[in-house]
Design a protein around this motif. Structure first.
Motif: not given
Length: 108
Positions: A94-106
């Motif tokens: 979950l934390v990996s998805v959050s960091v990767i998703g946040g970087i992609l969303y940024l």
């Protein structure tokens, strides 16, 4: 000048997230793994804050999506601190998805 600083910040966030995720799944010591997960959860929340605060105030749904990505990090941190062994791997994912998703969303 300001765009150069933002590019350096983005590269630093991407590198810290990628290296942190690699170490999260590579390190075997539970104590170190807990510290890495806490670091990545804070990084995911910081990325969500940057994403949400960089959007205009009338982009409500996009801001909610950015905060939702940050909420994944908070949920992973709560799952880790809960202490149950069966929740360790889902918290890491979950934390990996959050960091990767946040970087992609940024980025997009």
């Amino acid at each position: 000048m300001a765009l150069g600083i933002l590019l350096i910040l983005f590269i630093f966030l991407s590198a810290a997230g990628g290296i942190g995720i690699l170490f999260l799944f590579w390190v075997q010591d539970p104590g170190k793994k807990k510290w890495i997960l806490c670091f990545l959860a804070l990084l995911g929340m910081a990325i969500a804050f940057l994403s949400a605060s960089s959007l205009p105030s009338n982009y409500i749904f996009q801001q909610a999506a950015a905060w939702g990505i940050g909420f994944l990090s908070a949920a992973a941190l709560l799952m880790e601190l809960c202490g149950q062994q069966s929740l360790k791997l889902p918290a890491q994912i979950l934390v990996s998805v959050s960091v990767i998703g946040g970087i992609l969303y940024l980025f997009f």
